[in-house]
Design a protein around this motif. Sequence first.
Motif, PDB file in Angstrom:
ATOM      1  N   PRO A 100       0.897  -1.186   0.071  1.00  0.00           N
ATOM      2  CA  PRO A 100      -0.059   0.004   0.018  1.00  0.00           C
ATOM      3  C   PRO A 100       0.937   1.405   0.088  1.00  0.00           C
ATOM      4  O   PRO A 100       1.034   2.329   1.313  1.00  0.00           O
ATOM      5  CB  PRO A 100      -0.784  -0.124   1.206  1.00  0.00           C
ATOM      6  N   LEU A 101       1.607   1.412  -1.082  1.00  0.00           N
ATOM      7  CA  LEU A 101       2.490   2.585  -1.334  1.00  0.00           C
ATOM      8  C   LEU A 101       2.246   3.310  -2.705  1.00  0.00           C
ATOM      9  O   LEU A 101       1.581   2.637  -3.644  1.00  0.00           O
ATOM     10  CB  LEU A 101       3.989   2.087  -1.395  1.00  0.00           C
ATOM     11  N   ASP A 102       2.309   4.427  -2.637  1.00  0.00           N
ATOM     12  CA  ASP A 102       2.102   5.221  -4.181  1.00  0.00           C
ATOM     13  C   ASP A 102       3.050   4.712  -5.243  1.00  0.00           C
ATOM     14  O   ASP A 102       4.412   4.200  -4.974  1.00  0.00           O
ATOM     15  CB  ASP A 102       1.866   6.546  -3.943  1.00  0.00           C
ATOM     16  N   ALA A 103       2.941   5.224  -6.406  1.00  0.00           N
ATOM     17  CA  ALA A 103       3.675   4.671  -7.606  1.00  0.00           C
ATOM     18  C   ALA A 103       5.102   5.152  -7.275  1.00  0.00           C
ATOM     19  O   ALA A 103       6.188   4.509  -7.644  1.00  0.00           O
ATOM     20  CB  ALA A 103       3.367   5.331  -8.700  1.00  0.00           C
ATOM     21  N   ALA A 104       5.457   6.498  -6.859  1.00  0.00           N
ATOM     22  CA  ALA A 104       6.927   7.002  -6.570  1.00  0.00           C
ATOM     23  C   ALA A 104       7.683   6.150  -5.468  1.00  0.00           C
ATOM     24  O   ALA A 104       8.748   5.615  -5.554  1.00  0.00           O
ATOM     25  CB  ALA A 104       6.780   8.412  -6.070  1.00  0.00           C
ATOM     26  N   GLU A 105       6.816   5.759  -4.447  1.00  0.00           N
ATOM     27  CA  GLU A 105       7.462   5.036  -3.272  1.00  0.00           C
ATOM     28  C   GLU A 105       7.664   3.768  -3.743  1.00  0.00           C
ATOM     29  O   GLU A 105       8.797   3.280  -3.471  1.00  0.00           O
ATOM     30  CB  GLU A 105       6.458   5.113  -2.160  1.00  0.00           C
ATOM     31  N   LYS A 106       7.145   3.183  -4.677  1.00  0.00           N
ATOM     32  CA  LYS A 106       7.257   1.710  -5.123  1.00  0.00           C
ATOM     33  C   LYS A 106       8.602   1.911  -6.186  1.00  0.00           C
ATOM     34  O   LYS A 106       9.600   1.026  -6.313  1.00  0.00           O
ATOM     35  CB  LYS A 106       6.035   1.412  -6.110  1.00  0.00           C
ATOM     36  N   GLN A 107       8.627   3.205  -6.876  1.00  0.00           N
ATOM     37  CA  GLN A 107       9.999   3.089  -7.683  1.00  0.00           C
ATOM     38  C   GLN A 107      11.295   3.196  -6.758  1.00  0.00           C
ATOM     39  O   GLN A 107      12.137   2.821  -7.102  1.00  0.00           O
ATOM     40  CB  GLN A 107       9.859   4.454  -8.471  1.00  0.00           C
ATOM     41  N   ALA A 108      11.016   3.978  -5.838  1.00  0.00           N
ATOM     42  CA  ALA A 108      12.169   4.016  -4.717  1.00  0.00           C
ATOM     43  C   ALA A 108      12.652   2.537  -4.390  1.00  0.00           C
ATOM     44  O   ALA A 108      13.418   2.183  -3.965  1.00  0.00           O
ATOM     45  CB  ALA A 108      11.973   5.031  -3.536  1.00  0.00           C
ATOM     46  N   MET A 109      11.318   1.734  -3.868  1.00  0.00           N
ATOM     47  CA  MET A 109      11.666   0.561  -3.423  1.00  0.00           C
ATOM     48  C   MET A 109      12.529  -0.247  -4.577  1.00  0.00           C
ATOM     49  O   MET A 109      13.299  -1.179  -4.270  1.00  0.00           O
ATOM     50  CB  MET A 109      10.359  -0.156  -3.060  1.00  0.00           C
ATOM     51  N   ALA A 110      12.039  -0.257  -5.838  1.00  0.00           N
ATOM     52  CA  ALA A 110      12.717  -0.975  -6.799  1.00  0.00           C
ATOM     53  C   ALA A 110      14.273  -0.371  -7.002  1.00  0.00           C
ATOM     54  O   ALA A 110      15.102  -1.244  -7.357  1.00  0.00           O
ATOM     55  CB  ALA A 110      11.980  -0.562  -8.234  1.00  0.00           C
ATOM     56  N   TYR A 111      14.491   0.616  -7.036  1.00  0.00           N
ATOM     57  CA  TYR A 111      15.740   1.230  -6.798  1.00  0.00           C
ATOM     58  C   TYR A 111      16.543   0.712  -5.692  1.00  0.00           C
ATOM     59  O   TYR A 111      17.852   0.140  -5.748  1.00  0.00           O
ATOM     60  CB  TYR A 111      15.824   2.811  -6.800  1.00  0.00           C
ATOM     61  N   ALA A 112      16.109   0.791  -4.394  1.00  0.00           N
ATOM     62  CA  ALA A 112      16.737  -0.015  -3.415  1.00  0.00           C
ATOM     63  C   ALA A 112      16.921  -1.518  -3.661  1.00  0.00           C
ATOM     64  O   ALA A 112      18.118  -1.964  -3.254  1.00  0.00           O
ATOM     65  CB  ALA A 112      15.958   0.429  -2.032  1.00  0.00           C
ATOM     66  N   ARG A 113      15.942  -2.031  -4.152  1.00  0.00           N
ATOM     67  CA  ARG A 113      16.444  -3.467  -4.531  1.00  0.00           C
ATOM     68  C   ARG A 113      17.258  -3.704  -5.491  1.00  0.00           C
ATOM     69  O   ARG A 113      18.410  -4.646  -5.085  1.00  0.00           O
ATOM     70  CB  ARG A 113      15.073  -4.169  -5.191  1.00  0.00           C
ATOM     71  N   GLN A 114      17.461  -2.855  -6.373  1.00  0.00           N
ATOM     72  CA  GLN A 114      18.473  -2.919  -7.515  1.00  0.00           C
ATOM     73  C   GLN A 114      19.874  -2.580  -6.827  1.00  0.00           C
ATOM     74  O   GLN A 114      21.102  -3.316  -7.056  1.00  0.00           O
ATOM     75  CB  GLN A 114      18.510  -2.130  -8.754  1.00  0.00           C
ATOM     76  N   LEU A 115      19.866  -1.545  -6.061  1.00  0.00           N
ATOM     77  CA  LEU A 115      21.174  -1.355  -5.179  1.00  0.00           C
ATOM     78  C   LEU A 115      21.455  -2.277  -4.300  1.00  0.00           C
ATOM     79  O   LEU A 115      22.760  -2.739  -4.083  1.00  0.00           O
ATOM     80  CB  LEU A 115      20.991   0.012  -4.461  1.00  0.00           C
ATOM     81  N   THR A 116      20.760  -3.130  -3.566  1.00  0.00           N
ATOM     82  CA  THR A 116      21.311  -4.270  -2.797  1.00  0.00           C
ATOM     83  C   THR A 116      21.539  -5.463  -3.622  1.00  0.00           C
ATOM     84  O   THR A 116      22.613  -6.288  -3.065  1.00  0.00           O
ATOM     85  CB  THR A 116      19.798  -4.345  -2.095  1.00  0.00           C
ATOM     86  N   ARG A 117      20.755  -5.750  -4.548  1.00  0.00           N
ATOM     87  CA  ARG A 117      21.016  -7.047  -5.266  1.00  0.00           C
ATOM     88  C   ARG A 117      22.081  -7.260  -6.302  1.00  0.00           C
ATOM     89  O   ARG A 117      22.603  -8.029  -6.562  1.00  0.00           O
ATOM     90  CB  ARG A 117      19.729  -7.570  -5.617  1.00  0.00           C
ATOM     91  N   ASP A 118      22.147  -5.923  -7.133  1.00  0.00           N
ATOM     92  CA  ASP A 118      22.794  -5.935  -8.320  1.00  0.00           C
ATOM     93  C   ASP A 118      23.404  -4.356  -8.391  1.00  0.00           C
ATOM     94  O   ASP A 118      23.045  -3.895  -9.572  1.00  0.00           O
ATOM     95  CB  ASP A 118      22.121  -6.383  -9.247  1.00  0.00           C
ATOM     96  N   PRO A 119      24.069  -3.736  -7.580  1.00  0.00           N
ATOM     97  CA  PRO A 119      24.466  -2.376  -7.581  1.00  0.00           C
ATOM     98  C   PRO A 119      25.199  -1.985  -8.821  1.00  0.00           C
ATOM     99  O   PRO A 119      24.980  -0.828  -9.379  1.00  0.00           O
ATOM    100  CB  PRO A 119      25.375  -2.118  -6.322  1.00  0.00           C
ATOM    101  N   SER A 120      26.024  -2.720  -9.291  1.00  0.00           N
ATOM    102  CA  SER A 120      26.550  -2.458 -10.658  1.00  0.00           C
ATOM    103  C   SER A 120      25.801  -2.477 -11.708  1.00  0.00           C
ATOM    104  O   SER A 120      26.248  -1.834 -12.989  1.00  0.00           O
ATOM    105  CB  SER A 120      27.797  -3.588 -10.896  1.00  0.00           C
TER     106      SER A 120
END
Length: 202
Positions: free
Chosen positions: A117-137
């Motif tokens: 239950p987050l807005d689209a921008a917050e989900k975009q930030a979560m997607a960025y955080a996932r990428q930074l955590t899992r595959d930063p390069s």
Amino acid sequence: MPWIETVAYEDATGKLKMLYDRVKGPNDNVDNIMMMHSLRPHSMEGHMALYKYVLHHSGNTLPKWFLEVLGVWVSALNECNYCVAHHFAGLKRILGDDARAHAILAAIEARDLDAAPLDAAEKQAMAYARQLTRDPSGLTENDVISLRAAGFSDGEILEINQVSAYFSYANRTVLGLGCSTKGDILGLSPNNSDDPDSWNHS
């Protein structure tokens, strides 16, 4: 028990005792993640300063509850149950909406951002955080451009980056040294955001 020696509050002296007194919560409780640093107090000092400045500073403009969401998300991705437990308790307290907090946690546990239950921008930030955590390069400038297009300022993008990066550091401190929640009081945090030198947990 942790995998390395730690110094209990009642046995601490000198600089370690001074730092424990700065970070302690009720009844002289010191979070186990901070006790992991007890043999090298200078690294505890660095850890606490980083934690306070990236997550609990009045200079941030993103809401603290959402920064906690990012922390729970990164910790879940790193399978750090210690940080998930601590920061979900903090998230729930700050958000003040238990049903929404539990729905966010359920989406995190399912690794299903669409269900959160987050807005689209917050989900975009979560997607960025996932990428930074899992595959930063694998991140590119386009990922930052996407956050900007979602409505985040560059300063807020920096906040997202720093909170996400901090939690991977904290997760590795916990997971690499056998830190558990035994004896901890979940959900406490240094809540005086206007004073960056105030580290006491409440």
